[in-house]
Write a protein that holds these residues in place. Structure first.
Motif, mmCIF file in Angstrom:
data_model
loop_
_atom_site.group_PDB
_atom_site.id
_atom_site.type_symbol
_atom_site.label_atom_id
_atom_site.label_comp_id
_atom_site.label_asym_id
_atom_site.label_seq_id
_atom_site.Cartn_x
_atom_site.Cartn_y
_atom_site.Cartn_z
ATOM 1 N N THR A 53 0.828 -1.208 0.000
ATOM 2 C CA THR A 53 0.000 0.000 0.000
ATOM 3 C C THR A 53 0.858 1.252 0.000
ATOM 4 O O THR A 53 0.548 2.232 -0.683
ATOM 5 C CB THR A 53 -0.932 -0.003 1.231
ATOM 6 O OG1 THR A 53 -1.747 -1.190 1.199
ATOM 7 C CG2 THR A 53 -1.840 1.226 1.226
ATOM 8 N N VAL A 380 -5.682 -2.832 -0.683
ATOM 9 C CA VAL A 380 -6.247 -3.114 0.638
ATOM 10 C C VAL A 380 -6.897 -4.498 0.667
ATOM 11 O O VAL A 380 -6.687 -5.290 1.602
ATOM 12 C CB VAL A 380 -7.253 -2.027 1.032
ATOM 13 C CG1 VAL A 380 -8.037 -2.440 2.281
ATOM 14 C CG2 VAL A 380 -6.546 -0.700 1.289
ATOM 15 N N LEU A 381 -7.704 -4.819 -0.358
ATOM 16 C CA LEU A 381 -8.367 -6.118 -0.399
ATOM 17 C C LEU A 381 -7.363 -7.254 -0.592
ATOM 18 O O LEU A 381 -7.552 -8.354 -0.073
ATOM 19 C CB LEU A 381 -9.407 -6.141 -1.522
ATOM 20 C CG LEU A 381 -10.639 -5.258 -1.321
ATOM 21 C CD1 LEU A 381 -11.572 -5.362 -2.525
ATOM 22 C CD2 LEU A 381 -11.384 -5.633 -0.039
ATOM 23 N N GLU A 383 -4.270 -7.380 0.640
ATOM 24 C CA GLU A 383 -3.636 -7.657 1.929
ATOM 25 C C GLU A 383 -4.645 -8.224 2.926
ATOM 26 O O GLU A 383 -4.308 -9.087 3.733
ATOM 27 C CB GLU A 383 -2.993 -6.378 2.461
ATOM 28 C CG GLU A 383 -1.809 -5.918 1.604
ATOM 29 C CD GLU A 383 -1.163 -4.637 2.097
ATOM 30 O OE1 GLU A 383 -1.795 -3.919 2.904
ATOM 31 O OE2 GLU A 383 -0.021 -4.349 1.687
ATOM 32 N N ALA A 384 -5.905 -7.765 2.846
ATOM 33 C CA ALA A 384 -6.922 -8.243 3.782
ATOM 34 C C ALA A 384 -7.323 -9.683 3.511
ATOM 35 O O ALA A 384 -7.814 -10.381 4.416
ATOM 36 C CB ALA A 384 -8.155 -7.347 3.708
ATOM 37 N N SER A 385 -7.134 -10.150 2.274
ATOM 38 C CA SER A 385 -7.547 -11.510 1.914
ATOM 39 C C SER A 385 -6.382 -12.496 1.946
ATOM 40 O O SER A 385 -6.449 -13.554 1.329
ATOM 41 C CB SER A 385 -8.183 -11.518 0.518
ATOM 42 O OG SER A 385 -7.258 -11.069 -0.465
#
Length: 428
Positions: A53, A380-381, A383-385
């Protein structure tokens, strides 16, 4: 007073206009280097320990500030001519890149954001809008095609810069030092091209051109100032269409090199080569979709772009074979570039060319919004997944599908505005 070309004589008023196309493409090649950013992601992460990011932030800020330059530059161009705007914006863009080479420590991300992102982005926006508005005035007879060519160079910029930047990055431990020679090269190209820019003379018309005869890309009948355009729902609908097309395409562009490695297992060198090849499709899409929109109509073309991206993004995270990944990514780049090739002609159709710099320059806010939201949501998605591209690319596909509701309801405006002069009405 706006710059105008010397009167070339009544028999050959179009003399020299193709030379301006070459000059415009040269400038756009330098500006389009911004699309090679994904080759910097991993080297910057490795040198400074930044997250994905953080590494993509300078690129997001550069795209996010483009509209400032395009809005200001577009208004100045309509009053003072394209040359000073292109030169001023181009110098700011090149200097921003050169100053980015001063970044030397982990806690200096702000410096890279300020130089490459803010200075470079504002300069890019000002220099980008000028050849588009200028060539739309010189080519009322080929508006869709010529605005596609005008921005094709931008798409092709990464084709040249991605492998060059990768080679420079491999040859040094100080990754940000690469921005200095690149910035110098950009400066030379922009100075050479922008110094030739000029508007057509007053009363300019293309001999033998009969406007709005046949075809489906027929222009409106009135000319709008920026203020008048902003009071129509069409300006906001067109801006929303461009925003969604940008957000989808640039979500992949910002991660193309990393995604190729993660999904297919390709090497860093192969991924960087693919980024350069994809730039060919970015550039080709700007010409191909713009040309097609002259024949099918502008809104059917935008439907095609969004639908194509939706299909590709649904399949991309499962495309483990590098050949399939490359084909799908190339199609996304093709559709993404098509939005920038087609929208300038669309804006000219809807609002006229006399104030094209200001009207389309304001629309570039779509590039900034989409250019920030697309990469940010994707990073963001991802890293979040758990470092997977399945969730972010599926979400982007859904966004493209939702965008399909906009083109069918976006029709030509009527009033206000003044009657459009004969030579300001376009046809295919």
């Amino acid at each position: 007073m706006a710059q105008t070309a010397p009167d070339p004589g009544t028999s050959t008023p179009t003399r020299g206009r193709w030379n301006l196309v070459v000059a415009a493409v040269l400038v756009q090649l330098a500006l389009g280097a911004v699309y090679a950013w994904s080759v910097f992601n991993k080297p910057l992460q490795q040198q400074f320990g930044w997250s994905k990011t953080e590494a993509v932030l300078p690129f997001e800020v550069a795209i996010g500030t483009i509209f400032i330059g395009s809005l200001i530059g577009g208004r100045i161009q309509d009053r003072r001519g394209p040359r000073p705007v292109a030169l001023g914006g181009g110098v700011l863009y090149a200097v921003g890149n050169m100053l980015a080479s001063l970044t030397s420590a982990e806690d200096q991300l702000w410096l890279l954001v300020l130089t490459y992102g803010v200075l470079g982005g504002i300069g890019l926006g000002a220099a980008y809008i000028t050849p588009i508005a200028m060539l739309a005035k010189w080519f009322p007879d080929r508006r869709g095609l010529i605005t596609g060519i005008a921005v094709a160079g931008f798409g092709f910029g990464a084709v040249i810069v991605a492998p060059v930047a990768k080679s420079l990055l491999n040859g040094t431990a100080d990754k940000t030092s690469v921005f200095l020679p690149l910035g110098i090269a950009y400066l030379v190209a922009i100075l050479l091209g922008a110094s030739l820019f000029r508007n057509p003379p007053a009363g300019y018309q293309v001999p033998g051109f009969t406007p709005a005869v046949g075809g489906r890309a027929v222009a409106g009948t009135r000319v709008y100032t920026l203020g008048e355009a902003l009071r129509t729902p069409q300006w906001y609908l067109l801006t929303a269409i461009l925003t969604l097309n940008v957000a989808c395409g640039i979500a992949l562009i910002s991660q193309a090199s990393d995604a190729a490695e993660a999904i297919t297992g390709a090497s860093a060198a192969t991924a960087a080569t693919l980024v350069g090849v994809f730039g060919l499709f970015n550039g080709a899409g700007r010409v191909a979709w713009a040309w097609l929109s002259d024949r099918t109509g502008r809104m059917p073309a935008f439907i095609g772009m969004l639908l194509l991206q939706a299909i590709c993004f649904f399949i991309l995270p499962h495309a483990a074979a590098i050949g399939l990944f490359a084909v799908l990514a190339a199609l996304v780049y093709l559709a993404y570039g098509g939005g920038f090739g087609t929208m300038p002609a669309t804006a000219a159709d809807y609002f006229g060319t006399p104030n094209a710099g200001a009207v389309y320059g304001a629309m570039i806010v779509a590039w900034s919004i989409g250019g920030v939201v697309g990469p940010l949501v994707t990073a963001v998605l991802y890293e979040a997944s758990g470092n997977s591209y399945t969730l972010p690319f599926t979400v982007i596909a859904i966004v493209a599908l939702v965008g399909l509701i906009l083109p069918p309801i976006t029709r030509l405006p009527t009033r206000p505005g003044r009657p459009r002069p004969h030579n300001e009405v376009t046809g295919p």
